[in-house]
Motif scaffolding. Sequence first.
Motif, short mmCIF file in Angstrom:
data_model
loop_
_atom_site.label_atom_id
_atom_site.label_comp_id
_atom_site.label_asym_id
_atom_site.label_seq_id
_atom_site.Cartn_x
_atom_site.Cartn_y
_atom_site.Cartn_z
N VAL A 267 0.84 -1.19 0.00
CA VAL A 267 0.00 0.00 0.00
C VAL A 267 0.88 1.25 0.00
CG1 VAL A 267 -1.80 1.17 1.30
CG2 VAL A 267 -1.63 -1.30 1.40
N GLY A 268 0.65 2.15 -0.95
CA GLY A 268 1.39 3.40 -0.95
C GLY A 268 2.73 3.35 -1.65
N SER A 269 3.07 2.22 -2.25
CA SER A 269 4.38 2.11 -2.89
C SER A 269 4.42 2.81 -4.25
CB SER A 269 4.78 0.64 -3.03
OG SER A 269 3.87 -0.04 -3.85
N GLY A 270 3.27 3.25 -4.74
CA GLY A 270 3.26 4.02 -5.98
C GLY A 270 3.07 3.18 -7.24
N LYS A 271 2.08 2.30 -7.20
CA LYS A 271 1.82 1.45 -8.36
C LYS A 271 1.13 2.20 -9.49
CE LYS A 271 -0.39 -1.53 -5.71
NZ LYS A 271 -0.02 -1.03 -4.38
N THR A 272 0.31 3.19 -9.13
CA THR A 272 -0.44 3.91 -10.15
C THR A 272 0.50 4.54 -11.18
OG1 THR A 272 -1.83 4.52 -8.27
CG2 THR A 272 -2.42 5.46 -10.39
N LEU A 273 1.62 5.02 -10.67
CA LEU A 273 2.60 5.65 -11.55
C LEU A 273 3.09 4.69 -12.63
CD1 LEU A 273 4.65 7.86 -12.25
CD2 LEU A 273 6.12 6.94 -10.46
N GLY B 273 10.29 10.08 2.52
CA GLY B 273 9.59 11.10 3.28
C GLY B 273 8.34 10.60 3.96
N ARG B 274 8.09 9.32 3.89
CA ARG B 274 6.91 8.80 4.59
C ARG B 274 7.27 8.54 6.04
NH1 ARG B 274 3.84 6.10 0.33
NH2 ARG B 274 3.68 7.77 -1.18
N THR B 275 6.41 8.96 6.95
CA THR B 275 6.65 8.60 8.35
C THR B 275 5.75 7.42 8.68
OG1 THR B 275 5.30 10.54 8.69
CG2 THR B 275 7.54 10.63 9.53
N VAL C 297 -7.66 4.84 -2.17
CA VAL C 297 -7.93 6.26 -1.94
C VAL C 297 -6.66 6.95 -1.42
CG1 VAL C 297 -9.25 7.85 -0.52
CG2 VAL C 297 -10.37 5.89 -1.56
N ASP C 298 -6.41 8.12 -1.97
CA ASP C 298 -5.12 8.74 -1.72
C ASP C 298 -5.25 10.23 -1.40
OD1 ASP C 298 -2.31 8.93 -1.70
OD2 ASP C 298 -2.33 9.68 -3.75
N VAL C 299 -5.23 10.56 -0.12
CA VAL C 299 -5.27 11.96 0.30
C VAL C 299 -4.12 12.17 1.29
CG1 VAL C 299 -6.64 13.78 1.42
CG2 VAL C 299 -7.78 12.04 0.01
#
Length: 691
Positions: free
Chosen positions: A300-306, A453-455, A555-557
């Motif tokens: 989750v959040g690893s940037g697959k959409t890119l 930069g992810r905490t 969902v990404d906010v």
Amino acid sequence: MPVAASDPVTALPGVGSGLAAKLSQLGVERVVDLLLHAPLRYEDRTRVVALAALRPGASSLAVGCVEHAEIRHGRRRSLNVVLADGAHRVRLRFFHFGAGQTNRLVPGVWLQVFGEVRAAPGGLEMVHPETRVLSGPADGQAPTDRLTPVYPTTAGLTQARLRGLIEPLLERLDESGFLPESLPDEIRADQQLPPLGEALRVLHRPPADADLAAVLEGRHPAVRRLAFEEMVAHQAGLRERRRRIRQRQAPRLVSSGGLLRQFLQQLGFEPTAAQRRVLDDVLTDIAGGEPMLRLVQGDVGSGKTLIAAAAAVAAAEAGWQTAFMAPTELLAEQHAATLAGWLDPLGLPVRSVIGGRTEDATRAALAGSEPLVAVGTHALFQSGLGFGRLGLTVVDEQHRFGVHQRLALRDQGEAGALTPHQLIMTATPIPRTLAMSAYADLDTSIIDELPPGRTPVTTAAVPATRRDAVVDRIAAACAGGRQAYWVCTLIEETEQVQARAAEATAEELTQALPDCRVGLAHGRMKSADKETVMRAFAAGNLDLLVATTVIEVGVDVPNASLMVIENAERLGLAQLHQLRGRVGRGRTESHCVLLYQPPLGELARRRLSALRATTDGFVIAREDLALRGPGEVLGTRQTGAVNFRMADVMRDADLAPAAQAAADRLLAAHPRLVALLAERWLDGGSEYASV
Ligand code: ADP
Ligand code: MG
């Protein structure tokens, strides 16, 4: 002609449609399925236990002489029989009995009984044992030298009936042509596995001295042999399917790279090294003439959409369309918005196809030959839309789809002579051996790095009794300019009930948080309304989003830094991990509060503590697998490969590499055996045949 193993069970004498229907509930359709129906446990009727040696809890075979028999009219009418063997006694109790039984069980009669022994106030007893009248004490030999199987069954189907069906088939195992050996000797020798007939005989009728624990725990060579054969069958099926797809022609999506460079430059951030590596894999694949079949795994959040967007840009540059499928409307809407933001500046149109009517203009654009990216739910291919020049399909969050939906999307592009490339993305990281079984038809790339930069998200489990304190935390977060999610969960309730619960919670929180702007999103809302709320939340015009689990995926906010999950104890680990993945996407320190109803059950406690202990999706997946089994980890029971009958993906993990090697050997040298395996284990291979 004797009944063949591949015949339907109704070919067996005495099996009518009623019995066949019951067997079908057990997954038994054909004669061979009876042999593949593994016992749950075994009963030992191989030795007669002296009454003096009976122990409570054990099911035992015993012999004695009826000393006394009477019908008691207590709370429940019962037939009580005292069985004696010298100085030792056991009481037999029957609550259902007929005249035949009362007449048979009279003093002086010798009986052989089998049943579970219980400790009762007056001494040991057996309730409803099986009984057999003997001609005298000398006749008390054990009736069998094999253990007796106890099968999984269903209402109205007795063990005796099942045994009666399976037993005669075991007699036929040596008959040539009935159930031919499917593993070549050299493969069996490598793995030190017994022949098929022997394995099945041990499974159904272990000898009295068999290592039962090994049989039940799947360590016995007989069980390993069957598990191995099944794994080989699935591997071969998936590999064969892959081979067939690979034989087709795909468009070569070769681009000059100019548009792709422009795309990467205007992102506003640098792709991670992992993203670059995976993107390279994808670009290399789609430039070839064989259809790509690639699974991208990334937490989750690893940037697959890119990755998907960049591949779509490359496809467009080569003159081809992309179809991008998401599992929920909300996610499809969000992807459409994200992609439009990235692709509009490049002049690449993004069209959304989300349920309901599809605009004529969109239909025409899809059917045309101009490059575009169509984003949608499965409506993308269910509404009879046609693509004019589909070069690439992307399936996001694949674990949420059934395999059929995935295939249908691809078949959408089959009208032409060329097969589109397939990019499949999943956030459910699965252990390597499980991946080997489930995705043997796919190449895999892993994004094993999160953007910088992810905490890490801090997670706390809080009992519902402290709900007020949690509400105060939301107030503080909002006052500090941060945003929060409140997820209402109800398991096994309809969407309508879920929606109402979310509405009630939203109202309550609106009251409790006068300084917070509260929004609501649930599955029953109109697409457009949901989208409006999501946009407002994403734009920072709402502070708190109350939602059902519709926000689970994608969902990404980034500014949202607090996630409250109500009734967290009812959700599975994977789902909790996905939900938590909605926060921790920006630079602010994020928190996840798992609100639970005390007291916690053992499993729930382990789930919540696993979630607190780590944010690593792979660790969580492994724990999830251990707690729940592979079918659930993969979301749906989509992949035949994981829905094993004999094999257990965890238990037999060590067999996976050998099974893969064996499958490849069979495909290369023994096509006849591959067909036999497919027929035996994959129901004639139909699971893969449609491909
Ligand atoms: P997921 O793998 O869960 O689908 P997303 O593709 O939604 O993840 O990406 C999560 C967030 O991270 C998005 O806001 C996205 O724009 C951002 N992102 C993706 N790659 C990078 C990167 N290399 N650097 C910074 N942010 C990134
Ligand atoms: Mg995603």
